[in-house]
Write an enzyme that holds these catalytic residues in place. Structure first.
Site, PDB file in Angstrom:
ATOM      1  N   LYS A 187       0.946  -1.258   0.048  1.00 17.90           N
ATOM      2  CA  LYS A 187       0.031   0.058  -0.093  1.00 17.90           C
ATOM      3  C   LYS A 187       0.836   1.321  -0.141  1.00 17.90           C
ATOM      4  CE  LYS A 187      -2.715  -0.609   3.671  1.00 17.90           C
ATOM      5  NZ  LYS A 187      -3.900  -0.618   4.488  1.00 17.90           N
ATOM      6  N   LYS A 198       2.593   2.223   2.383  1.00 18.51           N
ATOM      7  CA  LYS A 198       2.510   2.667   4.000  1.00 18.51           C
ATOM      8  C   LYS A 198       3.520   2.105   4.704  1.00 18.51           C
ATOM      9  CE  LYS A 198      -1.885   4.624   5.305  1.00 18.51           C
ATOM     10  NZ  LYS A 198      -3.043   4.437   5.871  1.00 18.51           N
TER      11      LYS A 198
HETATM   12  N1  C2G Z   1     -10.178   7.073   9.113  1.00 27.65           N
HETATM   13  C1  C2G Z   1     -11.307   8.198   9.448  1.00 27.65           C
HETATM   14  N2  C2G Z   1     -10.760   9.436   9.703  1.00 27.65           N
HETATM   15  C2  C2G Z   1      -9.339   9.778   9.606  1.00 27.65           C
HETATM   16  C3  C2G Z   1      -8.485   8.764   9.536  1.00 27.65           C
HETATM   17  C4  C2G Z   1      -9.008   7.558   9.040  1.00 27.65           C
HETATM   18  O1  C2G Z   1     -12.214   7.872   9.322  1.00 27.65           O
HETATM   19  N3  C2G Z   1      -9.057  10.919  10.123  1.00 27.65           N
HETATM   20  C5  C2G Z   1     -10.696   5.785   8.868  1.00 27.65           C
HETATM   21  C6  C2G Z   1     -10.444   5.501   7.230  1.00 27.65           C
HETATM   22  O2  C2G Z   1     -11.086   6.083   6.193  1.00 27.65           O
HETATM   23  C7  C2G Z   1     -10.419   3.782   7.068  1.00 27.65           C
HETATM   24  C8  C2G Z   1      -9.866   3.653   8.752  1.00 27.65           C
HETATM   25  O3  C2G Z   1      -9.849   5.009   9.464  1.00 27.65           O
HETATM   26  O4  C2G Z   1     -11.746   3.524   7.127  1.00 27.65           O
HETATM   27  C9  C2G Z   1      -8.487   2.960   8.507  1.00 27.65           C
HETATM   28  O5  C2G Z   1      -7.579   4.186   8.199  1.00 27.65           O
HETATM   29  P1  C2G Z   1      -6.094   3.537   7.567  1.00 27.65           P
HETATM   30  O6  C2G Z   1      -5.571   2.945   8.852  1.00 27.65           O
HETATM   31  O7  C2G Z   1      -5.602   4.956   7.034  1.00 27.65           O
HETATM   32  O8  C2G Z   1      -6.338   2.385   6.758  1.00 27.65           O
HETATM   33  P2  C2G Z   1      -6.209   2.620   5.001  1.00 27.65           P
HETATM   34  O9  C2G Z   1      -4.794   2.930   4.717  1.00 27.65           O
HETATM   35  O10 C2G Z   1      -7.267   3.417   4.611  1.00 27.65           O
HETATM   36  O11 C2G Z   1      -6.508   1.097   4.682  1.00 27.65           O
HETATM   37  O12 C2G Z   1      -8.451  -2.583   2.472  1.00 27.65           O
HETATM   38  C10 C2G Z   1      -8.813  -1.221   2.940  1.00 27.65           C
HETATM   39  C11 C2G Z   1      -7.342  -0.559   3.460  1.00 27.65           C
HETATM   40  O13 C2G Z   1      -6.679  -1.396   4.195  1.00 27.65           O
HETATM   41  C12 C2G Z   1      -7.506   0.536   4.468  1.00 27.65           C
END
Ligand code: C2G
Length: 129
Positions: free
Chosen positions: A44, A46
């Site tokens: 990803k 990350k």
């Molecule tokens: N999120 C949120 N508000 C934020 C940050 C994150 O609502 N300020 C939500 C994201 O939309 C996501 C969840 O928290 O639904 C997890 O975010 P991340 O850890 O950044 O995950 P991500 O990189 O989006 O990976 O298959 C799906 C992926 O694994 C998602």
């Protein structure tokens, strides 16, 4: 029992993560989190601060989370939905529309993302202070 699933990296847990986990749990009775593995994070693009086991332990301590499973790839969601008998798939609105193909298998809901916070912002703010 209404089973909900959501996925993510959940590194450096912050209130935006807690908000989505709380609201996802409020949509049902049992919340499973598909937690991105360290290897999938690389895919990803990350680099998580905390390794998978630490992120898993932190998530499992959150009252809204009932179970944590590993997320190894983009393709496993349909299998997970069937394996865990999922009724509802939830993601933050930054993913709006990206997982609509799952509507064949369960309900799909995108919840408003929490403004003003992200793991990247935390890292940048710490760097610049
Ligand atoms: N999120 C949120 N508000 C934020 C940050 C994150 O609502 N300020 C939500 C994201 O939309 C996501 C969840 O928290 O639904 C997890 O975010 P991340 O850890 O950044 O995950 P991500 O990189 O989006 O990976 O298959 C799906 C992926 O694994 C998602």
């Amino acid at each position: 029992m209404k089973k909900v699933i959501t996925y993510g990296t959940f590194d450096l847990i912050h209130h935006g993560h807690i908000n989505i986990l709380r609201r996802a749990k409020e949509c049902g009775d049992y919340l499973i989190v598909g937690l991105s593995s360290d290897e999938f994070n690389e895919l990803k693009g990350k680099a998580a601060y905390h390794a998978y086991e630490e992120r898993k332990m932190i998530l499992e301590s959150i009252r809204y989370v009932d179970e944590v499973i590993p997320e190894h790839n983009w393709e496993q969601k349909v299998k997970d939905i069937k394996k865990y008998d999922i009724d509802l798939f939830v993601m933050g609105s930054d993913w709006e529309g990206k997982f609509d193909e799952l509507k064949e298998h369960c309900e799909v809901v995108y919840l408003p993302r929490t403004d003003g916070i992200s793991t990247t912002k935390i890292k940048m703010d710490l760097l610049n202070n």
